[in-house]
Design an enzyme around this catalytic site. Structure first.
Site, PDB file in Angstrom:
ATOM      1  N   GLU A 238       0.821  -1.205   0.000  1.00  0.00           N
ATOM      2  CA  GLU A 238       0.000   0.000   0.000  1.00  0.00           C
ATOM      3  C   GLU A 238       0.859   1.260   0.000  1.00  0.00           C
ATOM      4  OE1 GLU A 238      -2.340   0.709   3.506  1.00  0.00           O
ATOM      5  OE2 GLU A 238      -3.221   2.529   2.662  1.00  0.00           O
TER       6      GLU A 238
ATOM      7  N   ASP B 147      10.074   5.508  15.022  1.00  0.00           N
ATOM      8  CA  ASP B 147      10.007   6.936  14.746  1.00  0.00           C
ATOM      9  C   ASP B 147      10.540   7.669  15.977  1.00  0.00           C
ATOM     10  OD1 ASP B 147       9.400   9.496  14.075  1.00  0.00           O
ATOM     11  OD2 ASP B 147       7.215   9.272  14.169  1.00  0.00           O
TER      12      ASP B 147
ATOM     13  N   ASP C 118      11.201  11.444  17.305  1.00  0.00           N
ATOM     14  CA  ASP C 118      10.886  12.814  16.932  1.00  0.00           C
ATOM     15  C   ASP C 118      11.333  13.772  18.025  1.00  0.00           C
ATOM     16  OD1 ASP C 118       8.483  14.128  14.904  1.00  0.00           O
ATOM     17  OD2 ASP C 118       9.315  15.316  16.530  1.00  0.00           O
TER      18      ASP C 118
ATOM     19  N   LEU D  97       1.204   3.603   8.387  1.00  0.00           N
ATOM     20  CA  LEU D  97       1.898   4.181   7.231  1.00  0.00           C
ATOM     21  C   LEU D  97       3.022   5.087   7.716  1.00  0.00           C
ATOM     22  CD1 LEU D  97      -1.428   5.037   5.594  1.00  0.00           C
ATOM     23  CD2 LEU D  97       0.298   3.693   4.399  1.00  0.00           C
TER      24      LEU D  97
END
Ligand code: SF4
Ligand SMILES: [Zn+2]
Lengths: 479, 473
Positions: free
Chosen positions: B95, B162, B164, B376
């Site tokens: 996807e 991730d 950050d 995603l």
């Protein structure tokens, strides 16, 4: 599928459960069921009566449901054990080999075996049913495993071929320091206890708690943590078997058994219908906010100030609203209004889906229940920058104190009491105390309602609303 | 109680959390001027000239040039295919989401592509300002409408992380909001070092692709087959293993070590942190500089007396440097540990130093990103819409020297290639260079090529072995 033999009431289950293949039942030591524990890898092949079919399924369901009830109500592990003992003895007694003289253990185990397979078939139909069955069968197996005595356990595992690669002394020595750091138990002769080398994927709960030493993808699991391994195996096998059963279910078109299975599932559906926490019908009005527990007050205040809540906070609050009785439309309208800085497109794209999803009108269509305190306290602990969860747990002491003062708790003694409870990790008791203090239950004797420990934010709200109603009634009478 | 079921996990199982951190952040910091300035990249700089429209068109043009001349389509598609031609399930059932260029975020969801050509043509046609990569499904996501819901199930995806800067804002003093400098980059660099070593040494993963997120964070793509095949529950267990920093905005003490002995993974992390703590935390961030800052540190100490004594001392000598105050703190902890007769207290004081160090430098992970296969994540080599920087790979061993400020942007690349073409005349017989080789993007693409090659080699070897096996039978 089943054979009409001598009497028309005899049925066999075996071929229906495994897509046409027949299995020989293992025989050990001349008995069919040598162990109390069962991995249920072999379906029953014998014939049973319709009566048995129905009563076996019903009885096992009672046990699983009782287990669900106990777990959802956050009973302690000991309480759950005791509770299970009682319900099992009533519906599905199962005794260990030591006591074999006094009980009909073979009969008990046969019932356990067959009832598992009937429910497995009935519950294979949808993903939701499969998950439910898997969850509580695992819980049941775990409790039984814990209760069984060590020799019996070992005999069972040997028969099931549950052996893992274990390390020799030299290998253990090489990682001595690391093993020590992981608190691997030491036996009486000063050596490490037996240690298995296992792929880390197989012991997710131990990995999650950093309870094992990991090296290059292998986990070193002490024999004392065997339970994790066994549970992993049980869960994997059952999950796979349920997938398989779901496929054979489609091909199963039997006019006698289908209605019975439907009947069994209906009992499950009855369960989901009971999640009705609501006593209030109008959508969220500002005066209702006073009845919110601290966790929801905190989210609501943040929402008003920032016009935004992050993901888990949104779920927490949205399900709470659902519990109050807001319909999905009302809830959407509420969020739309609150997220005033977000334009329509973005709202629809990024948020509306999840809000509807919580209501079960999107995605898997699972009807999510409002989260109870225990899930708020233990699951998805907030990361930095996130504000969801239970404030009694997530706030540092100074912050909690400030919050209490802000909410109107001014008495030093009261503040100290709540802070202490929170520090000792009695979050729900702290919350209950907070309820009693802020509602003035401690100093007024005329309506000294004793409330139970808060278990659910919606329960908190309902109790608060009810209290207000009663007080109004009382004061009207007084006039 | 959850543990009791042997699964400490969630009831709320949200199959499609298209939660976007950047989106969240934009809302939360919408009052932040820095951020606004950056977000105007597509419109040119803030001292914008009156003709806004033209400038907007201009940067879109730059993006188009980037996709036309620089984006490494082939390597990229081979990577996601985990094999060279022909394109197969891992790529075809993958996807993608595109965000259309323009001010409002218009998403194109459930995209998938059969060939490299198809992917490339669509990218060139749409010129997405962001590309997200999702999971590999049991069928082609683009055929979603014609498929039954149950036919489209996620089967594999890289394990992703991730990190950050957002999560470091509570103590970052050098910058705030969307800005970043070399000093605070070091926080990210230490996080990379720790996470990289844990993933390799503890979990045995080998193919780790670290990617700069284009603004103030990094992503890690663990590409090993074993990682791609992990179930959500297994992902959760890894995230929890690596989730040392706990507690939300209302909790200052975020690390709790219960035992006397430190888990080997944390021992290793602690060793790495020891190398950097003084420079990064005490000198660069000066976390003990003034009362507001040091209070946060003191709140991590589980003893009133120690807290009070240090606080009093520092109030009187507030100009003392952070390194010196840290020494005070250590001395105070040590003497109190010796003094106390309460064993539990002594233990908690003893680990306190390590807790504080971990709290400041252990990676702060966004767990939700790692635990869901379907999550995603912004793709490598796309362009951050607010900075114009290319999301380039980072070599973990050299992450300290990585400078986010000099990462190529679509406009710097445009200038570089024009300069090159203007000043170079091709000699006869000279190999013609790829466009990227003419620019500062070159080392990043070369690294990516090498990375993908090494994975492809392994799959090739595996397939060969499998072939041989089946031949022998
Ligand atoms: S105990 Fe329950 S109701 Fe009370 S604040 Fe915590 S989560 Fe909310
Ligand atoms: Zn900085």
């Amino acid at each position: 599928m089943y054979s009409n033999t001598d009497t028309n009431n005899k049925r066999t289950l075996a071929s229906s459960t495994v897509g046409g293949e027949r299995y020989e039942v293992k025989r050990h030591h001349g008995t069919k069921y040598p162990h109390l524990l069962n991995f249920y890898s072999v379906p029953p092949t014998e014939e049973i009566t319709i009566d048995e079919f129905e009563s076996f399924a019903f009885d096992r369901l009672q046990v699983l449901k009782a287990l669900e009830g106990a777990i959802l109500r956050n009973k302690s592990e000991d309480d759950v054990k005791k509770y299970l003992e009682e319900t099992s003895n009533k519906w599905l007694p199962l005794h260990s080999n030591e006591s074999s003289k006094a009980y009909l253990v073979q009969e008990e185990r046969r019932k356990d075996h067959i009832s598992h397979f009937i429910l497995r078939l009935a519950y294979s139909r949808t993903e939701e049913l499969r998950n439910w069955f898997l969850k509580y069968e695992c819980a049941l197996f775990k409790l039984r495993f814990l209760r069984e005595n060590p020799t019996e356990k070992q005999a069972f595992l040997n028969d099931e071929n549950m052996r893992w690669k274990s390390l020799n002394q030299a290998e253990k020595k090489l990682m001595k320091e690391e093993l020590n750091a992981c608190s691997i138990p030491i036996t009486t002769d000063g050596e490490f206890c037996d240690l298995f080398e296992i792929d880390f994927e197989k012991v997710p709960d131990l990995v999650a708690r950093r309870a094992v030493y990991l090296k290059e993808g292998k986990a070193y699991v002490p024999v004392t943590q065997q339970l994790s391994l066994v549970m992993y195996e049980f869960r994997q096998r059952l999950a796979k078997a349920l997938e398989l059963a779901s496929k054979s279910f489609i091909t199963l078109r039997n006019e006698r058994i289908m209605p019975m299975l439907d009947e069994i599932i209906k009992q499950y559906d009855g369960r989901t219908q009971t999640s009705n926490y609501s006593v209030i019908n109008n959508p969220i009005a500002d005066n209702l906010v006073d009845h919110f527990p601290l966790c929801m007050q905190h989210l609501y205040q943040n929402l008003c100030e920032n016009h935004h809540l992050k993901h888990y906070a949104r779920i927490q609050f949205n399900l709470f609203l659902k519990g109050i009785g807001l319909t999905v439309e009302e809830s959407l309208a509420f969020w739309k209004k609150s997220f005033s800085k977000v334009d329509e497109d973005k709202f629809q794209r990024d948020y509306a889906y999840n809000i509807r999803h919580n209501y079960g009108v999107e995605g898997k269509r699972q009807d999510y229940k409002p989260l109870n305190c225990m899930s708020l306290i233990t699951k998805h602990r907030p990361n930095s920058g996130e504000i969801h969860g239970c404030p009694f747990r997530e706030f540092s002491q100074p912050n909690l104190k400030a919050k209490l003062v802000q909410m109107g708790v001014r008495n030093d003694e009261h503040i100290r009491e709540i802070l202490n409870l929170a520090e000792e990790e009695h979050y729900q008791v702290a919350c209950t105390k907070y309820f009693e203090i802020t509602k003035g239950l401690l100093d007024k004797n005329n309506d000294s309602i004793i409330i139970e420990t808060i278990e659910h934010p919606n329960e908190y709200l309902n109790a608060s609303v009810l209290l207000e109603k009663n007080r109004k009634k009382m004061s009207n009478k007084d006039k | 109680m959850a543990n009791f079921l042997g699964e400490s996990y969630m009831d709320i199982d949200d199959p499609e959390v298209h939660e976007d951190n950047d989106v969240d952040m934009i809302i939360e910091s919408s009052s932040n001027k820095e951020d606004d300035k950056e977000r105007n990249f597509w419109k040119g700089s803030t001292n914008a000239k009156p003709d806004k429209f033209e400038i907007e068109e201009g940067s879109l043009e730059l993006l188009r040039v980037f996709y036309k001349r620089f984006f490494p389509y082939k390597t990229y598609c081979y990577w996601l295919n985990y094999s060279i031609d022909p394109m197969d399930k891992p790529f075809q059932n993958r996807e993608f989401n595109f965000v259309k260029p323009g001010d409002d975020e218009v998403y194109m969801r459930y995209l998938s592509f059969d060939t490299i050509e198809e992917f490339k043509n669509e990218v060139l046609r749409v010129c997405p300002k962001k590309i997200d990569i999702g999971a590999v499904f049991t069928a082609k996501p683009k055929e979603k409408k014609s498929l039954k819901l149950s036919a489209l199930k996620p089967v594999e995806k890289e394990l992703i992380f991730d990190i950050d800067m957002n999560d470091y804002d509570e103590f970052r003093t050098c910058c705030s909001g969307a800005t970043i400098c070399e000093k605070c980059w070091q926080l990210i660099a230490v996080a990379i070092k720790i996470l990289d070593s844990a993933l390799r040494e503890d979990f045995g993963f080998k193919y780790l692709l670290w990617v700069y997120s284009g603004r103030r964070g990094v992503h890690c793509w663990v590409c090993d087959e074993r990682a791609r095949k992990l179930s959500d529950d297994e992902r959760k267990s890894i995230a929890s293993y690596l989730g040392v920093i706990k507690g939300g905005a209302q909790q200052n003490k975020k690390v709790h070590l219960y035992k006397n002995s430190l888990h080997p993974s944390l021992t290793r992390a602690h060793k790495i942190i020891e190398e950097y703590f003084e420079r990064v935390i005490l000198e660069d961030q000066e976390v003990l500089k003034d009362e507001r800052e040091w209070t946060k540190v003191l709140e991590c100490i589980p003893d009133d007396g120690v807290r009070r004594r240090l606080d009093d001392d520092w109030r009187k000598n507030s100009s003392r440097h952070s390194t010196e105050k840290w020494d005070n703190l250590l001395a105070e902890l040590e003497s109190s540990t010796k003094m106390t007769k309460n064993q539990k207290k002594a233990d908690s004081l003893r680990v306190c130093k390590i807790e504080i160090m971990l709290q400041y430098l252990y990676p702060r992970l966004d767990e939700a990103v790692s635990t869901k296969m379907i999550h995603l994540l912004k793709s490598p080599f796309c362009v951050h819409p607010s900075t114009g920087r290319v999301c380039v790979p980072i070599i973990p061993e050299e992450c300290e020297n990585f400078n986010p400020m000099v990462v190529p942007t679509i406009s710097s690349l445009y200038n570089e290639i024009n300069d090159y073409d203007r000043s170079h005349v091709k000699n006869d017989g000279e190999r013609s260079l790829h466009d990227y080789e003419k620019t500062s993007l070159s080392p990043y693409i070369k690294y990516f090529d090498k990375f993908v090659q090494s994975i492809l080699k392994e799959t090739l070897a595996k397939n060969k072995a499998a072939m041989q096996m089946s031949m022998e039978f």
